[in-house]
Design a protein around this motif. Structure first.
Motif, PDB file in Angstrom:
ATOM      1  N   UNK A  79       0.829  -1.209   0.000  1.00 29.48           N
ATOM      2  CA  UNK A  79       0.000   0.000   0.000  1.00 29.48           C
ATOM      3  C   UNK A  79       0.862   1.257   0.000  1.00 29.48           C
ATOM      4  N   UNK A  80       2.150   1.107   0.379  1.00 28.55           N
ATOM      5  CA  UNK A  80       3.091   2.238   0.346  1.00 28.55           C
ATOM      6  C   UNK A  80       3.742   2.379  -1.027  1.00 28.55           C
ATOM      7  N   UNK A  81       3.512   1.407  -1.910  1.00 28.50           N
ATOM      8  CA  UNK A  81       4.212   1.375  -3.185  1.00 28.50           C
ATOM      9  C   UNK A  81       5.268   0.296  -3.151  1.00 28.50           C
ATOM     10  N   UNK A  82       5.962   0.121  -4.258  1.00 27.03           N
ATOM     11  CA  UNK A  82       6.980  -0.920  -4.354  1.00 27.03           C
ATOM     12  C   UNK A  82       8.264  -0.380  -4.968  1.00 27.03           C
ATOM     13  N   UNK A  98      -3.621   3.239  -7.180  1.00 26.29           N
ATOM     14  CA  UNK A  98      -4.731   4.113  -6.828  1.00 26.29           C
ATOM     15  C   UNK A  98      -4.612   4.533  -5.372  1.00 26.29           C
ATOM     16  N   UNK A  99      -4.790   5.827  -5.108  1.00 25.89           N
ATOM     17  CA  UNK A  99      -4.840   6.346  -3.736  1.00 25.89           C
ATOM     18  C   UNK A  99      -6.051   7.254  -3.618  1.00 25.89           C
ATOM     19  N   UNK A 100      -6.717   7.202  -2.461  1.00 23.76           N
ATOM     20  CA  UNK A 100      -7.908   8.026  -2.260  1.00 23.76           C
ATOM     21  C   UNK A 100      -7.569   9.392  -1.688  1.00 23.76           C
ATOM     22  N   UNK A 101      -6.392   9.512  -1.089  1.00 21.60           N
ATOM     23  CA  UNK A 101      -5.924  10.781  -0.542  1.00 21.60           C
ATOM     24  C   UNK A 101      -4.400  10.815  -0.638  1.00 21.60           C
ATOM     25  N   UNK A 121      14.814   9.797   1.287  1.00 20.68           N
ATOM     26  CA  UNK A 121      14.098  10.884   0.626  1.00 20.68           C
ATOM     27  C   UNK A 121      12.619  10.559   0.674  1.00 20.68           C
ATOM     28  N   UNK A 122      11.772  11.602   0.630  1.00 22.98           N
ATOM     29  CA  UNK A 122      10.329  11.382   0.681  1.00 22.98           C
ATOM     30  C   UNK A 122       9.683  11.584  -0.684  1.00 22.98           C
ATOM     31  N   UNK A 123       8.578  10.872  -0.874  1.00 22.32           N
ATOM     32  CA  UNK A 123       7.784  10.995  -2.100  1.00 22.32           C
ATOM     33  C   UNK A 123       6.335  11.225  -1.698  1.00 22.32           C
ATOM     34  N   UNK A 124       5.718  12.269  -2.233  1.00 25.09           N
ATOM     35  CA  UNK A 124       4.299  12.542  -1.984  1.00 25.09           C
ATOM     36  C   UNK A 124       3.500  12.064  -3.186  1.00 25.09           C
ATOM     37  N   UNK A 125       2.589  11.142  -2.923  1.00 24.40           N
ATOM     38  CA  UNK A 125       1.762  10.557  -3.980  1.00 24.40           C
ATOM     39  C   UNK A 125       0.353  11.124  -3.860  1.00 24.40           C
ATOM     40  N   UNK A 151     -11.498  22.206  -7.635  1.00 23.81           N
ATOM     41  CA  UNK A 151     -10.915  20.909  -7.974  1.00 23.81           C
ATOM     42  C   UNK A 151     -10.161  20.355  -6.772  1.00 23.81           C
ATOM     43  N   UNK A 152      -9.968  19.057  -6.747  1.00 24.05           N
ATOM     44  CA  UNK A 152      -9.203  18.409  -5.684  1.00 24.05           C
ATOM     45  C   UNK A 152      -8.185  17.470  -6.309  1.00 24.05           C
ATOM     46  N   UNK A 153      -7.234  17.011  -5.472  1.00 30.20           N
ATOM     47  CA  UNK A 153      -6.217  16.086  -5.960  1.00 30.20           C
ATOM     48  C   UNK A 153      -5.196  16.771  -6.847  1.00 30.20           C
ATOM     49  N   UNK A 154      -4.400  15.964  -7.515  1.00 30.77           N
ATOM     50  CA  UNK A 154      -3.360  16.486  -8.390  1.00 30.77           C
ATOM     51  C   UNK A 154      -2.102  16.852  -7.634  1.00 30.77           C
ATOM     52  N   UNK A 155      -0.994  16.827  -8.342  1.00 32.22           N
ATOM     53  CA  UNK A 155       0.308  17.148  -7.769  1.00 32.22           C
ATOM     54  C   UNK A 155       0.720  18.569  -8.126  1.00 32.22           C
ATOM     55  N   UNK A 156       1.145  19.338  -7.125  1.00 32.04           N
ATOM     56  CA  UNK A 156       1.636  20.684  -7.380  1.00 32.04           C
ATOM     57  C   UNK A 156       0.517  21.629  -7.779  1.00 32.04           C
ATOM     58  N   UNK A 157       0.870  22.667  -8.518  1.00 29.74           N
ATOM     59  CA  UNK A 157      -0.117  23.673  -8.931  1.00 29.74           C
ATOM     60  C   UNK A 157      -1.007  23.128 -10.047  1.00 29.74           C
TER      61      UNK A 157
END
Length: 222
Positions: A79-82, A98-101, A121-125, A151-157
């Protein structure tokens, strides 16, 4: 007397020499092993996307490299990724399909020679962008109009645009804020589709069909 002085001189030379060797020995330390990871700054991606990492180990005489792991504070296991394509110097992080948040995970590179030495290092999904505005109020010719799309979701601006159709004459859409504003100049119904796109390394988009009905101002007879 001369013999005694000679012995004293030899002792002084010996002690001085030993002190010098001791100082040289103590000042020479074993180089510290360290690990560096790249990229080291937080990476932002959407669900199902990837980030490639490399690791460098300094003062690693055995050239054993690193081992890789991924973890998260609000996830566990896959669930954290691989991680795939792992080697002693590189790895690819694969976000969950798929992530819900929003999900933040930590990718760590640990020295194979000394497991107490590592770098991370961190990754924000993020989930993909989604437009929550499904309808817009009517407008009136010659009257200021202002509505902001949500709108909701999406990475960055997020960037807004009109994907098809057109806004009523006199109205414009702000690419940065999603605000539709202006003064309509012509009555009628305008049908159009708006699009919002995020700024992930591989951008993702969402679209929504909307319409605005522009009416003539009400005539008041006195």
């Amino acid at each position: 007397m001369k013999r005694a002085l000679g012995l004293i001189a030899l002792c002084v030379i010996f002690i001085t020499s030993c002190g010098s060797n001791s100082s040289t020995s103590s000042s020479t330390s074993t180089p510290q092993l360290s690990v560096a990871i790249s990229p080291s700054s937080q990476q932002g991606i959407d669900q199902g996307q990837t980030v490639s990492f490399t690791a460098t180990v300094t003062n690693n005489s055995g050239s054993q490299g690193v081992t890789w792991s991924v973890s998260g504070s609000n996830c566990s296991g896959s669930a954290c990724g691989t991680l795939t394509n792992t080697s002693t110097t590189a790895a690819t992080y694969n976000a969950p399909a798929s992530v819900s948040s929003a999900l933040t995970v930590t990718v760590s590179a640990t020295s194979a020679a000394k497991n107490t030495v590592s770098a991370s290092a961190t990754v924000k999904v993020d989930p993909p962008p989604a437009i929550s505005t499904t309808s817009l109020p009517n407008a009136t010719v010659g009257t200021s109009y202002s509505q902001t799309l949500a709108a909701s979701g999406g990475t960055g601006s997020l960037a807004w645009s009109v994907a098809s159709g057109s806004l009523p004459a006199g109205l414009t859409l702000s690419a940065s804020t999603g605000a539709i504003s202006g003064q309509p100049t012509t009555s009628g119904t305008a049908n159009f589709t708006v699009q919002v796109t995020d700024s992930a390394p591989t951008p993702m988009s969402a679209q929504q069909a909307l319409s605005i009905n522009v009416t003539q101002p009400t005539m008041t007879i006195t």
